[in-house]
Design a protein around this motif. Structure first.
Motif, PDB file in Angstrom:
ATOM      1  N   PHE A 199      -4.455  56.045  15.674  1.00  0.00           N
ATOM      2  CA  PHE A 199      -3.943  57.252  16.322  1.00  0.00           C
ATOM      3  C   PHE A 199      -4.727  58.483  15.878  1.00  0.00           C
ATOM      4  O   PHE A 199      -5.323  58.528  14.799  1.00  0.00           O
ATOM      5  N   MET A 200      -4.745  59.489  16.757  1.00  0.00           N
ATOM      6  CA  MET A 200      -5.257  60.818  16.460  1.00  0.00           C
ATOM      7  C   MET A 200      -4.050  61.739  16.326  1.00  0.00           C
ATOM      8  O   MET A 200      -2.970  61.423  16.834  1.00  0.00           O
ATOM      9  N   ILE A 201      -4.228  62.874  15.670  1.00  0.00           N
ATOM     10  CA  ILE A 201      -3.095  63.782  15.499  1.00  0.00           C
ATOM     11  C   ILE A 201      -3.440  65.220  15.918  1.00  0.00           C
ATOM     12  O   ILE A 201      -4.590  65.649  15.833  1.00  0.00           O
ATOM     13  N   TYR A 202      -2.408  65.912  16.392  1.00  0.00           N
ATOM     14  CA  TYR A 202      -2.401  67.372  16.500  1.00  0.00           C
ATOM     15  C   TYR A 202      -1.292  67.851  15.583  1.00  0.00           C
ATOM     16  O   TYR A 202      -0.186  67.282  15.574  1.00  0.00           O
ATOM     17  N   VAL A 203      -1.543  68.897  14.784  1.00  0.00           N
ATOM     18  CA  VAL A 203      -0.539  69.449  13.879  1.00  0.00           C
ATOM     19  C   VAL A 203      -0.378  70.937  14.171  1.00  0.00           C
ATOM     20  O   VAL A 203      -1.358  71.688  14.160  1.00  0.00           O
ATOM     21  N   GLY A 204       0.858  71.365  14.420  1.00  0.00           N
ATOM     22  CA  GLY A 204       1.092  72.783  14.676  1.00  0.00           C
ATOM     23  C   GLY A 204       2.290  72.982  15.581  1.00  0.00           C
ATOM     24  O   GLY A 204       3.000  72.036  15.920  1.00  0.00           O
ATOM     25  N   ASN A 205       2.515  74.221  15.979  1.00  0.00           N
ATOM     26  CA  ASN A 205       3.600  74.473  16.928  1.00  0.00           C
ATOM     27  C   ASN A 205       3.062  74.338  18.351  1.00  0.00           C
ATOM     28  O   ASN A 205       1.903  73.972  18.563  1.00  0.00           O
ATOM     29  N   LEU A 228      -2.150  59.532  20.766  1.00  0.00           N
ATOM     30  CA  LEU A 228      -2.205  60.936  20.338  1.00  0.00           C
ATOM     31  C   LEU A 228      -0.813  61.307  19.828  1.00  0.00           C
ATOM     32  O   LEU A 228       0.157  61.284  20.587  1.00  0.00           O
ATOM     33  N   ILE A 229      -0.719  61.622  18.544  1.00  0.00           N
ATOM     34  CA  ILE A 229       0.553  62.001  17.931  1.00  0.00           C
ATOM     35  C   ILE A 229       0.593  63.521  17.790  1.00  0.00           C
ATOM     36  O   ILE A 229      -0.283  64.108  17.152  1.00  0.00           O
ATOM     37  N   LEU A 230       1.594  64.140  18.393  1.00  0.00           N
ATOM     38  CA  LEU A 230       1.760  65.597  18.334  1.00  0.00           C
ATOM     39  C   LEU A 230       2.827  65.914  17.288  1.00  0.00           C
ATOM     40  O   LEU A 230       4.004  65.585  17.465  1.00  0.00           O
ATOM     41  N   LYS A 270      -3.588  61.040   6.228  1.00  0.00           N
ATOM     42  CA  LYS A 270      -4.323  59.957   5.565  1.00  0.00           C
ATOM     43  C   LYS A 270      -4.685  58.813   6.501  1.00  0.00           C
ATOM     44  O   LYS A 270      -5.676  58.119   6.288  1.00  0.00           O
ATOM     45  N   ASN A 271      -3.889  58.602   7.541  1.00  0.00           N
ATOM     46  CA  ASN A 271      -4.063  57.410   8.365  1.00  0.00           C
ATOM     47  C   ASN A 271      -4.596  57.674   9.772  1.00  0.00           C
ATOM     48  O   ASN A 271      -4.937  56.722  10.482  1.00  0.00           O
ATOM     49  N   ALA A 272      -4.681  58.925  10.170  1.00  0.00           N
ATOM     50  CA  ALA A 272      -5.240  59.239  11.490  1.00  0.00           C
ATOM     51  C   ALA A 272      -6.747  59.000  11.499  1.00  0.00           C
ATOM     52  O   ALA A 272      -7.399  58.994  10.451  1.00  0.00           O
ATOM     53  N   ILE A 273      -7.298  58.803  12.692  1.00  0.00           N
ATOM     54  CA  ILE A 273      -8.752  58.671  12.800  1.00  0.00           C
ATOM     55  C   ILE A 273      -9.401  60.021  13.099  1.00  0.00           C
ATOM     56  O   ILE A 273     -10.610  60.175  12.980  1.00  0.00           O
ATOM     57  N   SER A 274      -8.579  61.015  13.484  1.00  0.00           N
ATOM     58  CA  SER A 274      -9.129  62.356  13.745  1.00  0.00           C
ATOM     59  C   SER A 274      -7.993  63.353  13.927  1.00  0.00           C
ATOM     60  O   SER A 274      -6.876  62.980  14.298  1.00  0.00           O
ATOM     61  N   LEU A 275      -8.299  64.622  13.641  1.00  0.00           N
ATOM     62  CA  LEU A 275      -7.416  65.732  14.024  1.00  0.00           C
ATOM     63  C   LEU A 275      -8.003  66.386  15.265  1.00  0.00           C
ATOM     64  O   LEU A 275      -9.202  66.673  15.311  1.00  0.00           O
ATOM     65  N   VAL A 276      -7.149  66.633  16.257  1.00  0.00           N
ATOM     66  CA  VAL A 276      -7.567  67.355  17.459  1.00  0.00           C
ATOM     67  C   VAL A 276      -6.837  68.694  17.490  1.00  0.00           C
ATOM     68  O   VAL A 276      -5.616  68.741  17.337  1.00  0.00           O
ATOM     69  N   HIS A 277      -7.583  69.777  17.667  1.00  0.00           N
ATOM     70  CA  HIS A 277      -6.959  71.114  17.671  1.00  0.00           C
ATOM     71  C   HIS A 277      -7.546  71.921  18.834  1.00  0.00           C
ATOM     72  O   HIS A 277      -8.663  72.428  18.745  1.00  0.00           O
TER      73      HIS A 277
END
Length: 369
Positions: A199-205, A228-230, A270-277
Motif C-alpha cells: 500500500f501507499m499512504i497519504y497523511v493529513g487532513n 492507497l490508504i488515506l 514503516k510498511n508503506a511503499i511510498s507517501l503520496v502528497h
C-alpha cells in the motif's frame, strides 16, 4: 529581573499547528533558564495534556477558543492580567486589541492564495465575512508584531510577495522537524492483519487545498493491486472524500482510515511503499518530514516548499494535472523498486530541537538580552 513570556498553546491537540506547539514546548522545557518564566495558555479541556519538568512553566487555562468572540475579550483580559513582557502567538488568530510586545508564527498563506470557499462549511456570505476578518487580523499581526516566524523560506517569500518587502527584516524562517512523538516508537503490528498487501499512504487532513479528491480520481486510472490508504481525521471534509470513494466504487482500491494513535501512524510509515502528497499549497509539510525519517519514497506536488524541504530526492508532479499525477504514480509502481531512501543530509537541517533553540533566541532578542 525575571521576564515573563506567554505562549498561546490553545491548539495543542490539533494536527499541524498542534504538532508544532507540542514540540516547541517540549524542547523549550529542556532549554529554559531561571530568569525567564513561561506562561502557557491552554484550553481548560487540554490542561492535562502536557506536563513540564521545569518549575518556570506556569499553566493558565482559558475557555476562549480560537476564531471566537471570547478570544477578543475574555482571552485578551486573561493574558493582560499576567503582565507579560512578551507573548508568542503560535497561530494567526489572536486578540487583535493586545497592545504589548508579541511575536507570531505564520504557518502559511493558503487561505489568501487559494480562496475558493470550499474550505468552509458556512454559507457564502458568512464565509466572505470570515475571509475579510482573516485578512484584517493577519495584516494587523504582521504590522504590530516584533517578529514573525515562518516554517520555511517559501512562506517568507509568499508574505513578501503579497505584503511587500518592508517586512523582510522582521521575518525569521525556522524549519520544523520530525515529531518527537513518533521517534523510537514501536509500531502497532496488529494492523498487519488488516493491511497485509502492498500500500501507499497519504497523511493529513482533507481540506480542499490538500487536493485529495484529485488524487483519488488520478489513482482510479492506475492499473495496480497496490492500495492507497488515506490517513486523516474524521470531519466534514473526510465525509466528502468518503462519498467520492463510494461514488467511484473504489472501496477495494482506496481506503479511508482514521486514527489518533501514534503507534498506528508508525505502522503505516514503516510498511508503506511510498507517501503520496498532492497538496496545492503548504507552509511546510510535516508528513513529508516524518516520511523522510522513515526513509519512505515520496511522490508529491511540484510546489516550492516541497522542493525546498526534500530537494531533488522525490518524484514530483503537477498537482493541478490529474493525468500527470496518474502517470508519475503509475511509473513508480511499474518500476517495482520500492527501496528505502536515505534523507539523512536533508534531515540534519530539519529539527524541532533546533527550531526551539532558534525561537528561544528570538524571545531573548526581543526581551533585550
Amino acid at each position: 529581573m525575571v521576564k515573563k513570556i506567554g505562549i498561546d498553546a490553545r491548539l495543542i491537540s490539533q494536527t499541524g499547528i498542534g504538532t508544532y506547539t507540542r514540540n516547541l514546548l517540549y524542547f523549550l522545557d529542556q532549554l529554559s533558564q531561571n530568569d525567564i518564566v513561561f506562561y502557557i495558555y491552554l484550553l481548560e479541556s487540554e490542561k492535562e495534556t502536557f506536563k513540564f519538568k521545569g518549575k518556570n512553566f506556569i499553566i493558565r487555562t482559558t475557555r476562549s477558543k480560537w476564531h471566537s468572540i471570547n478570544e477578543q475579550y475574555a482571552y485578551l483580559q486573561e493574558i493582560n492580567q499576567d503582565h507579560l513582557d512578551l507573548v508568542h502567538f503560535t497561530y494567526f488568530s489572536y486578540p487583535f486589541f493586545y497592545k504589548k510586545p508579541f511575536i507570531a508564527t505564520i504557518h502559511d498563506l493558503t487561505p489568501l492564495l487559494l480562496k475558493t470557499g470550499r474550505a468552509s462549511t458556512k454559507n457564502p456570505l458568512i464565509y466572505q465575512l470570515k475571509f475579510q476578518a482573516f485578512k484584517y487580523i493577519l495584516s494587523k499581526q504582521l504590522n504590530e508584531s516584533k517578529a514573525i516566524i515562518t516554517p520555511s523560506q517559501s512562506v517568507k517569500k509568499q508574505i513578501l510577495d503579497y505584503y511587500g518587502e518592508n517586512y523582510k527584516n522582521k521575518i525569521y524562517p525556522i524549519y520544523e522537524g520530525v515529531d518527537m512523538a513518533i521517534q523510537d516508537l514501536n509500531e502497532n503490528s496488529s494492523l498487519m492483519k488488516q493491511f497485509n498487501t502492498k500500500f501507499m499512504i497519504y497523511v493529513g487532513n482533507f481540506y480542499p487545498h490538500k487536493n485529495v479528491d484529485r488524487l483519488i480520481k488520478a489513482y482510479s486510472k492506475i492499473k495496480t493491486d497496490v492500495k492507497l490508504i488515506l490517513l486523516g481525521p474524521v470531519d466534514y471534509f473526510s465525509d466528502s472524500i468518503n462519498q467520492l470513494i463510494n461514488q467511484m466504487d473504489l472501496n477495494k482500491k482506496v481506503v479511508l482510515f482514521s486514527t489518533n494513535k501514534k503507534e498506528d501512524l508508525v505502522f503505516f510509515y514503516k510498511n508503506a511503499i511510498s507517501l503520496v502528497h498532492p497538496s496545492l499549497s503548504e507552509g511546510f509539510g510535516l508528513p513529508i518530514v516524518d516520511a523522510m525519517y522513515f526513509k519512505l519514497p515520496i511522490i508529491a506536488s511540484k510546489i516550492p516548499v516541497f522542493q525546498e524541504i526534500i530537494g531533488e530526492n522525490y518524484t514530483s508532479f503537477d498537482p493541478t494535472a490529474e493525468n500527470d499525477i496518474t502517470g508519475k504514480i503509475q511509473k513508480y509502481l511499474d518500476n517495482k523498486n520500492y527501496s528505502k531512501i536515505d534523507y539523512s543530509l536533508r534531515l540534519q537541517k530539519l529539527s524541532f530541537k533546533k527550531m526551539a533553540e532558534e525561537t528561544f533566541l528570538i524571545y531573548k532578542k526581543n526581551l533585550g538580552y
